[in-house]
Design a protein around this motif. Structure first.
Motif, PDB file in Angstrom:
ATOM      1  N   ASP A   1       0.819  -1.222   0.000  1.00 13.98           N
ATOM      2  CA  ASP A   1       0.000   0.000   0.000  1.00 13.98           C
ATOM      3  C   ASP A   1       0.845   1.260   0.000  1.00 13.98           C
ATOM      4  O   ASP A   1       0.331   2.348  -0.249  1.00 13.98           O
ATOM      5  N   THR A   2       2.139   1.116   0.278  1.00 21.45           N
ATOM      6  CA  THR A   2       3.027   2.284   0.252  1.00 21.45           C
ATOM      7  C   THR A   2       3.700   2.457  -1.108  1.00 21.45           C
ATOM      8  O   THR A   2       4.554   3.329  -1.262  1.00 21.45           O
TER       9      THR A   2
ATOM     10  N   SER B   1      -2.927   3.007  -0.725  1.00 15.62           N
ATOM     11  CA  SER B   1      -3.629   3.692   0.368  1.00 15.62           C
ATOM     12  C   SER B   1      -2.667   4.165   1.442  1.00 15.62           C
ATOM     13  O   SER B   1      -2.971   5.085   2.194  1.00 15.62           O
ATOM     14  N   GLY B   2      -1.495   3.557   1.506  1.00 17.37           N
ATOM     15  CA  GLY B   2      -0.512   3.954   2.511  1.00 17.37           C
ATOM     16  C   GLY B   2       0.350   5.126   2.096  1.00 17.37           C
ATOM     17  O   GLY B   2       1.205   5.560   2.868  1.00 17.37           O
TER      18      GLY B   2
ATOM     19  N   LYS C   1       0.773   8.857   1.672  1.00 12.32           N
ATOM     20  CA  LYS C   1       0.032   9.954   2.278  1.00 12.32           C
ATOM     21  C   LYS C   1       0.335  11.308   1.661  1.00 12.32           C
ATOM     22  O   LYS C   1      -0.463  12.241   1.810  1.00 12.32           O
ATOM     23  N   THR C   2       1.490  11.465   1.063  1.00 13.87           N
ATOM     24  CA  THR C   2       1.896  12.824   0.675  1.00 13.87           C
ATOM     25  C   THR C   2       1.950  13.020  -0.836  1.00 13.87           C
ATOM     26  O   THR C   2       2.239  14.123  -1.287  1.00 13.87           O
TER      27      THR C   2
ATOM     28  N   ALA D   1      13.583   4.354   0.866  1.00 14.84           N
ATOM     29  CA  ALA D   1      13.709   4.471   2.323  1.00 14.84           C
ATOM     30  C   ALA D   1      12.417   4.043   2.978  1.00 14.84           C
ATOM     31  O   ALA D   1      11.376   4.652   2.737  1.00 14.84           O
TER      32      ALA D   1
ATOM     33  N   GLY E   1      11.705   4.516   5.992  1.00 18.36           N
ATOM     34  CA  GLY E   1      11.316   5.650   6.830  1.00 18.36           C
ATOM     35  C   GLY E   1      11.142   5.319   8.292  1.00 18.36           C
ATOM     36  O   GLY E   1      10.996   6.222   9.119  1.00 18.36           O
ATOM     37  N   ALA E   2      11.201   4.067   8.659  1.00 13.23           N
ATOM     38  CA  ALA E   2      10.919   3.705  10.052  1.00 13.23           C
ATOM     39  C   ALA E   2      12.063   2.971  10.741  1.00 13.23           C
ATOM     40  O   ALA E   2      12.110   2.933  11.966  1.00 13.23           O
TER      41      ALA E   2
ATOM     42  N   TYR F   1      19.616   6.478   4.714  1.00  8.37           N
ATOM     43  CA  TYR F   1      18.679   5.643   3.950  1.00  8.37           C
ATOM     44  C   TYR F   1      19.373   4.552   3.138  1.00  8.37           C
ATOM     45  O   TYR F   1      18.795   3.511   2.867  1.00  8.37           O
TER      46      TYR F   1
ATOM     47  N   ASP G   1       6.335   7.716  -0.256  1.00  7.15           N
ATOM     48  CA  ASP G   1       6.406   8.992   0.487  1.00  7.15           C
ATOM     49  C   ASP G   1       7.832   9.408   0.792  1.00  7.15           C
ATOM     50  O   ASP G   1       8.147  10.587   0.767  1.00  7.15           O
ATOM     51  N   THR G   2       8.656   8.441   1.123  1.00  6.82           N
ATOM     52  CA  THR G   2      10.002   8.775   1.588  1.00  6.82           C
ATOM     53  C   THR G   2      11.071   8.451   0.541  1.00  6.82           C
ATOM     54  O   THR G   2      12.260   8.554   0.837  1.00  6.82           O
TER      55      THR G   2
ATOM     56  N   TYR H   1      10.679  12.889  -4.430  1.00 13.48           N
ATOM     57  CA  TYR H   1      10.731  14.308  -4.067  1.00 13.48           C
ATOM     58  C   TYR H   1       9.987  15.080  -5.132  1.00 13.48           C
ATOM     59  O   TYR H   1      10.213  14.868  -6.334  1.00 13.48           O
TER      60      TYR H   1
ATOM     61  N   ASP I   1      -5.161   4.658   8.847  1.00 17.90           N
ATOM     62  CA  ASP I   1      -4.591   3.309   8.778  1.00 17.90           C
ATOM     63  C   ASP I   1      -3.237   3.220   9.472  1.00 17.90           C
ATOM     64  O   ASP I   1      -2.734   2.130   9.706  1.00 17.90           O
TER      65      ASP I   1
ATOM     66  N   ARG J   1      12.090  14.161   8.783  1.00 19.81           N
ATOM     67  CA  ARG J   1      13.234  13.558   8.113  1.00 19.81           C
ATOM     68  C   ARG J   1      14.551  14.083   8.667  1.00 19.81           C
ATOM     69  O   ARG J   1      15.597  13.471   8.467  1.00 19.81           O
TER      70      ARG J   1
END
Lengths: 346, 346, 346, 346
Positions: free
Chosen positions: A25-26, A71-72, A74-75, A89, A91-92, A101, A130-131, A134, C25, C97
């Motif tokens: 989803d990302t 759906s994951g 977001k930006t 990345a 991101g977590a 990264y 998202d991550t 750019y 989510d 970030r």
């Protein structure tokens, strides 16, 4: 869609493949508007990177347009125009949270055109969208932003920032391929007194001048160490940047550097080098290695948008996306064609 | 010899005084070839600096020629041509050993033209000569090196380095007198995206463009905070540099800066400012103050010698040493004459 | 479920409310196993934080067990035991970030018990769960990890790291409430020569000794500046940490600090302070402010797990979750009860 | 006077020599109250240091009393009690002004007991006395301060600070002779989670525990890399410090370190090592080398004076100054005698 597919050492083709589909989803699906070829792609084609398996779409650099988002994501939205970075990345993970990264342990790092299908195609699946992308700043061209997918952050982070280039420094850059030229470009952001380009080929040294080297030295027939010490009261360069990837050029860097200076290795090495600790142990040197992390991408976007960096200089040859094989040919014979970066556009 | 002597608030004269004599073995006597006038000299003449007593020769900036050295001077010889720094450094105290010469507790710091006789004279006694002077690099002019006696290291250290200016930053400089222009010049060494000069006088803002400000803003009739936020996605400047020395301009800087940014105060203040901690406490700002230390002088010499900095731009008016009073007049009416720095030469 | 609900200034109740539900989510629902009360909660109850609206569940600190995760939560599973941090982080915005989560512009920052319902409840909805929670290290207790939800990272980041505490330093901490004690605890990680606790109450100073202050000073009746200068060859403290939040204590810090030193403000201020630039402009001081970012939480988890930090010392009083109102009473009368942190557990 | 004189490889004697005389006005003559023997002295005696000529008095560590000062010595007086540092500093050259005294180009650096006569004698001539000695802090013993002449700043600067040890880190120290033990002692100032001592001798590992290693590993019969990765989620040590001086231990350090970590070489090497760039190029490692500069000596004096460092632990064996040959014998058989440092006192 069409894509450049690797079929084992020496074998590649521009051929029909299924369109990419979202797997997480990302993920985002990005239409590739502009892409390019990297020296690493040539390495893969030589078989130097055995983890790349037959059937893989190559390429890890692109500027494109978002077609779909999971759906994951977001930006980002459909139709957003984005830089697709060579580094993904999650991101977590610990390393992503430290901005490192390239060392992502959550499934990112250098995966595009390496462990998953890449950007030398009409569409590409971009994980952790998202991550890993750019937005394009206003007033910039796809072609110049494309240079921020890999080479500019590589030269800037692994060469210039790791090497701690400071105003007034004397910086020696060994190797003036695209990465060396990126390091020269990045070093100029810190106003060094001198940037000395060192290479074996006069034609590349000539090019280096256009990218900001005020001094050049052909070390095929003369002693670069003596030359640099002669310029620096016998001390050596404040920073020596390795942009070739062979033991000799790394070892040269450790001789070029002054006491208290920095050696920043960017080169992709296939063999060990000799570290002359019997002389270096007293010389207070700092040696760094690194894969690009792309933490500097937001900074570089600002530098390009504000015309501090002219990234268009890197784009020496232009092709249509369907001319992928011709572009590979031109880039593969860079010594002859003078190609720095080839740009392929829809 | 002739010298500019302070005789109490409002009183000065270019008059005959005894030649300086060495008082310690670490002293040198330097013939003044070129000197200049600083805003601080005007403050002294107004009586703002009560520790300066009547009979004092003013001036803390010079380029000259070594005439005599004491037995404790190890690295200078007669006839050496040197920059005389505004800051003297004993070289042995805790602060000198940390490069913080402005805070010297061994008898140095800002003493020339302040606590001892200064450089607006035909000759000057320079204490701690080994660690308080710098040889002129080859190929530089006295006039450009003179700008390294005070204003360039002040703008660079206290403004740019304390403010931690980085490539791609948006830098706001409030006040575009000589110190503000030095900060702009120094900031450009780090390739910021934008340098915004902010002042109340259009003429000075026009000058600021020549020194590297790409944007200017007259805040006598408009809101600089709104302007800077408009340029920065509502965030504010990465770095705000105060180069005026009044509460309003300092307070403006604390409003101009983005969360996580830096406020670097250079201005000489006579009154307290209000620090709006009720809003700043959450904003992660770093505020610095500082007297120049001149630890960056070797770097700045390299930057001038390699043409990264054009210091000649500061020298707007030229006089003979004997025209000291005319030079004071011109500099004292800078708003009218457009003087940035006046240069007095033998 | 039961929760501590704010009903406007001076009004709170431990009452039945609906269970929290996932809204995005990336949310997790966490069962609160242990929570605590913060000085900020008392501020909210006084009405100092008007953005907190009636009906809000308070609390921003917890250790708990994951009950549910949304599809966008990638690294947590049901039954994972986690620290819920006072700062939520979207993980994708510029500030996240850069590790500056407290300034998150993507919907995070300090939101729990402030802009959304908080942790003083049986269950809590945690947004951006991947980047806003931390797994408990093996061998640690809920109670000690709870101290990492807010106070320990606040003292460590905003006090110790912003203040740049280094081995051998003399550190003055003004204010010895929970945050001041956290700063003392954090400062000890860098082996300062002296940590001087300064407060108006002898009882709190006595407590400060147990947390690592080797020197204490009651400034209700004597001059702390003279005392600290007497200890430091007349120079002042290397680092002065403000942990009260009133103008007088901030101004004291700017007098306590040596030339070249750091003032780190942690205190929550409601009014402006006076900044004596007329003396500070020459003193090379660095002043920082900051909201906690919790970028140091992984480090602090390692420090607690390896017994470098004994966080159990903070937990002076223990209650059941249903004794929330008694706990508020005890914490609200800390001067009398000696409460540092109250711990409420299921 | 009596002194330990080197007479070529393998030859030394405690014999009568002329008293030292001042040669420059910046010299002091110091009566040696306490001195010690360094591993480097044993290297000289083996003939590994050919620049040391026959007739040289050895030794570069002492605590003593000032007997005479030249006219150029400004901050010392007769009868002052001082630490004589292994590094002399001219105080005026570029490197000295940057605090990099070990690289002094003005006649200093490591010269005592090397290029000029040293401290294993009843008196020693100390050049550049103002910047090469340190007054003893109140309340400290000669014996503990003696450890700051060489080993403690070496371990701290070249190992701990170059290696950038931070709170919570896992630090691996390879080699637990006096320098390795100094690095362990220094690392503890930053509250690492774990300090792992690695050596081939169980007796030395046992000693390492007393100096602050919480974990020890004998790598003569087992795989230290697997052990350290097992402790660190498979990543490796944050910092690996080399304190032996042979290729194998350096190469081990480059394998022990995690991505993004630091390798700090302290060991004195006689041969080159192999640098495995083919794996290291992607791993973001920083490798440093260095001769001690002693810029940290003021910090270490504060750490000893405030009991953060217990330097007396290093002094395992005590002798009279006239028992110099016995002391050499004991120190030369350290494996057998368990000597860390031998202390010789009047």
């Amino acid at each position: 869609m069409k894509a450049l597919v690797y079929h084992g050492p020496g074998e590649k083709n521009w051929e029909d493949v299924p369109d990419p589909k979202r797997q997480a989803d990302t993920d985002a699906i990005v239409r590739v508007d502009t892409t390019t070829i990297c020296g690493t792609d040539l390495h893969i084609l030589k078989g130097d990177t055995p983890e790349v398996t037959g059937g893989r779409i190559l390429g890890h650099e692109a500027v494109g347009t978002v077609e779909e988002v999971g759906s994951g994501v977001k930006t980002l939205s459909v139709d957003d125009r984005v830089l697709v970075s060579c580094i993904s990345a999650c991101g977590a993970c610990r390393f992503c949270r430290e901005g490192r990264y390239g060392q992502c342990t959550g499934g990112g790092g250098w995966i595009l055109g390496h462990l998953i299908d890449g950007t030398q195609a009409e569409y590409v699946r971009v994980p952790f969208a998202d991550t890993s992308t750019y937005r394009l700043p206003a007033g910039t061209s796809d072609e110049e932003i494309l240079m921020l997918a890999d080479i500019l952050p590589t030269g800037y982070e692994v060469g210039v920032l790791n090497g701690h280039v400071q105003p007034g420094d004397t910086v020696a850059v060994v190797g003036t391929g695209p990465i060396g030229l990126s390091a020269i470009t990045g070093a100029r952001m810190f106003s060094p007194s001198h940037v000395i380009a060192i290479d074996l080929a006069d034609a590349r040294l000539e090019a280096a001048k256009a990218f900001g080297a005020d001094l050049t030295f052909n070390n095929s027939h003369a002693d670069a160490v003596a030359y640099v010490r002669g310029l620096t009261d016998g001390l050596g360069a404040d920073v020596a940047i390795e942009a070739v990837g062979v033991p000799a050029s790394f070892e040269l860097c450790t001789e070029l550097v002054r006491p208290g200076g920095h050696v920043a290795n960017i080169g992709v090495h296939g063999k060990p080098a000799t570290l002359h600790l019997e002389s270096l142990w007293t010389r207070d040197v700092t040696i760094t290695t690194g894969l690009v992390d792309t933490y500097s991408t937001p900074t570089l976007l600002r530098l390009v948008a504000s015309h501090q960096i002219d990234a268009t200089r890197f784009a020496t040859h232009h092709f249509g996306l369907n001319e992928m094989l011709e572009a590979y040919d031109t880039y593969g014979r860079a010594a002859e064609t003078g190609a720095v970066k080839v740009v392929l556009s829809r």
